[in-house]
Design an enzyme around this catalytic site. Sequence first.
Site, mmCIF file in Angstrom:
data_model
loop_
_atom_site.group_PDB
_atom_site.id
_atom_site.type_symbol
_atom_site.label_atom_id
_atom_site.label_comp_id
_atom_site.label_asym_id
_atom_site.label_seq_id
_atom_site.Cartn_x
_atom_site.Cartn_y
_atom_site.Cartn_z
ATOM 1 C CB ALA A 8 -1.041 -0.072 1.350
ATOM 2 C CB ALA A 10 3.176 5.810 -4.434
ATOM 3 C CG ASN A 102 6.339 0.702 -13.485
ATOM 4 O OD1 ASN A 102 5.616 1.001 -14.294
ATOM 5 N ND2 ASN A 102 6.942 1.425 -12.654
ATOM 6 C CE LYS A 204 4.549 2.871 -16.607
ATOM 7 N NZ LYS A 204 3.725 2.826 -15.369
ATOM 8 C CG ASN A 212 12.666 4.127 -14.240
ATOM 9 O OD1 ASN A 212 12.993 4.709 -13.330
ATOM 10 N ND2 ASN A 212 11.905 3.964 -15.061
ATOM 11 C CB SER A 274 10.327 5.137 -10.101
ATOM 12 O OG SER A 274 10.634 4.342 -11.054
ATOM 13 C CD GLU A 286 10.205 -2.023 -10.169
ATOM 14 O OE1 GLU A 286 9.422 -2.813 -10.203
ATOM 15 O OE2 GLU A 286 10.016 -0.879 -10.241
#
Length: 334
Positions: A8, A10, A102, A204, A212, A274, A286
Amino acid sequence: MKFCVFGAGAIGGYVAVGLASAGHDVCVIARGAHLEAIQRRGLKLVQQGRETVVHVAAGADPRAFGTQDFVICALKSHQAYESAASFAPLLGPSTAVLTAMNGIPWWYFYQSGGRFEGHCLESIDPGARQWNSIQPRRALGCVVEPACEVVEPGVIVHHQLNRFTIGEPDGSRSSRIMALSRALTEAGFEAPVRDNIRWNIWLKLWGNVCFNPISALTGATLDRMLGEPALLALCKTMMLETKAVNEALGIQIPAEMMDRRLAAAAAIAGHKMSMLQDLERGRPLEIDALVTVVQELGRLTGVTTPTIDAVLALVQERGRALGLYHPVAAPRAA
């Protein structure tokens, strides 16, 4: 319906507030100070100056909540791998798991058809831990578009966009995917159902595969990255290599979508990707679901990805040097 939001943060917090406000039975899995704040004060969402607070069941142990209709996994890919066995108490015979994450999902080759049907991806799911623990028959695909952040424990700020594009791995309009779309729509989100969710996942990823890692290596915001000719050229080269991989897997995305993707990204002033945000905050990077997996899929299909390979090696080493990158598996040999 009963929903568990596993992670839980963003995005997960944003979804949880919407679903709970719409009257669904929602529980959330969180940890640390964020969990303590949710338990004490509720989960707060701030959007366009408005505050919404919901009081939902919250805990760190899924065993407290029982089986669900839907589990929404909003963890980072490496967290999802580590947590795979923890999903078991939430999973009944008809529970579906939405991978609101993602990158390439662990179930990618489930009901994909073709020569790689049933293949497990070692860069993101070594030993098929998620495949075996969660089971791909439960999986629903999702492409997350909203921009949100946790600004303090228990408080989520929504900045822009509200679309969660969803789809079944086999492209069908099943009763469960349509029920989920209705629930999300009634909760105030856009939730279109696509008959080829992998197409949307790759579109995406065209941005994530380059934006990233380059941001983590350079510290550049998105507009700076695309306004600098050399960095823009690097992004385009990595996108073209990624395009060659998805085409080798039968996913055809029109070339003009690349320019549209770049133009839309360049218009977002001052945005930190991110991976850069995680680096600055000392959180694990990530990398594998966004970059390493493209390398793995390139090798699987016989597509060379020299620029992706070079950038990947650099960002992995930067992550290791900072103690922020611990791959779940070594990449496969060429």
